[in-house]
Design a protein around this motif. Structure first.
Motif, PDB file in Angstrom:
ATOM      1  N   TRP A 391       0.834  -1.202   0.000  1.00 47.02           N
ATOM      2  CA  TRP A 391       0.000   0.000   0.000  1.00 47.02           C
ATOM      3  C   TRP A 391       0.869   1.253   0.000  1.00 47.02           C
ATOM      4  N   THR A 402      -4.258  11.456   1.697  1.00 48.29           N
ATOM      5  CA  THR A 402      -4.937  10.342   2.349  1.00 48.29           C
ATOM      6  C   THR A 402      -5.405  10.731   3.744  1.00 48.29           C
ATOM      7  N   GLN A 500      -8.994  -0.041   3.825  1.00 48.43           N
ATOM      8  CA  GLN A 500      -8.139  -0.617   2.783  1.00 48.43           C
ATOM      9  C   GLN A 500      -7.105  -1.564   3.372  1.00 48.43           C
TER      10      GLN A 500
END
Length: 502
Positions: A391, A402, A500
């Motif tokens: 990631w 983010t 995620q």
């Protein structure tokens, strides 16, 4: 090297399996007979409670005393317990040994249940020095010991097509691999180890490809989705006293060899996990030493679990082989070993786990100490660590865009000290309460930044607010914050909002 091998035919293993199933000699059956306290005492090397608990347990009790307590048992009782295996066949195979008058028998090999959350297996190995009453043989095959269990717990269990178990020994890593792999290949340099591993697989009705040879030679030009390896990682002079622990290579070259060669036998994205040891040499950074072993195109996570003093290390391995360090043999071996360490300025011997992954991306290499106690298996964490590395690699350019959250398993600990104006905070420590229990010390600004990580604002907005509120330059604050954020993400202490990662 000893060449006499135990002989177990497929038919013998099938009959022995029937006997073990009939008597209930499995992980649950043993605990049911012994009870928790006697079972725990047996694990501490205190057999008397287990001996008392097994007395009225019939044929299962006979097998418990025979194989777990090492007692001599009446031949007729053992014959009944192992039926339909003939007693003469069990003695001829090496599984049992006849007493001097033929009216008693005792274990010739270690046969014990080994279980996980899904069930139980049986593992065949050699008797250790305490069980046999003599030093172990050069080609001794270990039972399921602490090192084996630590690698079991450090191995990622995700569904794969192929697994390679290098240096399979008694086969325990392959047993666990059968839970998540379609096809398993097990290799070893020792013919004796392969004989016992093959019997272990047959007892458990597992179809495992078994190949003999050194290191990766038996699988030349092949690749696998996952490789596990518990190599002969004992470091010291280049000799082979015992095949299970000594490679014949100098120093920590055995661990270096596996780290260098393993990635070439992985499919793209494949993962290798192994136990390893490395030297701590005066004036040398251990992390630089182990990183130099890596081939290109390899993600790597080196986790150091312990560093042993050379004298303690030598004494431990002498006792492991059943050699009294006070004996003439023990003192001679210890002197040569310690001289070897001294000549090379070795200050300690590191031990830990290595996770490797073949990648076509820019490799990520991390070496870190993890010497604190923790309960959760490292294997699951290693898999998630690789996910988080992926990631970060995919989002390297948009970290500032983010929104992050601090997981509920992460706590902030403060240490305050009294002063003239009351209590003042001297230590701020972020502590992850699950997994391996990572800890990070923070300053006041980092603490404030993480307090804002609730999934609502992107990192860039939080940094701008922090800069204004504390009179800081936002660009300098950002340069300082990004490496910290990346490290916290790798350790699962800060995660992107939206689920995620876990």
């Amino acid at each position: 090297m000893s060449v006499d091998l135990p002989e177990f035919s497929a038919g013998f293993c099938s009959r022995l399996r029937a006997a073990l199933l009939r008597t209930g000699y499995d992980a649950d059956g043993v605990i049911d007979v012994l009870g928790g306290q006697a079972h725990a005492a047996l694990g501490r090397g205190e057999p008397e409670p287990a001996l008392r608990a097994s007395t009225e347990a019939g044929e299962l009790g006979t097998l418990i005393r025979l194989f777990l307590l090492g007692t001599n048992e009446p031949a007729d009782a053992v014959s009944a317990a192992i039926a339909p295996v003939a007693l003469d066949d069990a003695i001829g195979s090496g599984l049992l040994r006849a007493g001097p008058r033929g009216d008693t028998v005792r274990a010739g090999l270690d046969l014990r249940p080994h279980g996980d959350d899904e069930g139980s297996w049986w593992v065949l190995a050699d008797l250790d020095s305490e069980q046999s009453g003599s030093p172990v043989r050069e080609d001794h095959v270990l039972g399921v010991g602490h090192a084996s269990l630590s690698l079991v717990r450090a191995t990622t269990r995700r569904p794969v097509d192929t697994v390679l178990d290098v240096g399979t020994g008694n086969g325990v890593q392959a047993l666990h691999a059968s839970r998540h792999a379609r096809r398993i290949t097990a290799t070893d340099v020792s013919a004796r180890a392969l004989a016992l591993a093959r019997a272990t697989f047959q007892l458990n009705e597992l179809d495992v490809e078994v190949l003999r040879g050194e290191w990766f030679a038996p699988v030349a030009r092949r690749r696998f989705d996952q490789i596990v390896c518990n190599p002969p990682f004992v470091v010291g002079p280049p000799r082979v006293d015992y095949v299970y622990r000594d490679s014949g290579l100098d120093g920590d070259d055995a661990s270096a060899l596996v780290v260098r060669q393993l990635p070439a036998f992985l499919n793209e994205g494949g993962v290798g996990q192994l136990l390893a040891s490395w030297l701590h040499v005066a004036g040398e950074d251990w992390a630089e030493r182990v990183s130099s072993w890596l081939p290109p195109e390899t993600d790597a996570w080196f986790v150091q679990r312990d560093v042993a003093d050379p004298a303690l290390y030598v004494g431990t391995w002498l006792r492991d082989a059943g050699i009294d360090p006070r004996s003439a043999e023990g003192r001679a071996k210890a002197a040569a070993w310690l001289d070897w360490f001294a000549e090379r300025n070795v200050e300690g011997i590191g031990f830990g786990f290595v996770t490797l992954r073949r990648t076509s991306a820019e490799p990520v290499v991390v070496c870190e100490d993890l010497r604190q106690a923790y309960d959760d298996p490292l294997g699951a964490e290693a898999g998630r660590w690789l996910d988080r590395v992926d990631w970060l690699r995919d989002h390297e350019r948009d970290l500032l865009d983010t929104a992050f959250v601090v997981p509920p398993t992460v706590l902030l600990e403060r240490v305050d000290e009294p002063g003239d104006e009351g209590w003042s905070t001297t230590i701020r420590r972020l502590h992850r309460t699950d997994g391996p229990g990572w800890q990070h010390e923070l300053d006041e600004l980092a603490t404030a930044l993480l307090a804002g990580c609730r999934g609502a604002l992107p990192l860039s907005d939080l940094l701008e607010l922090l800069a204004v509120g504390h009179g800081q330059d936002v660009d300098e604050l950002t340069r300082t914050a990004l490496p910290m954020v990346a490290e916290l993400v790798r350790h699962g202490m800060l995660l992107p909002a939206g689920g995620q990662l876990t």
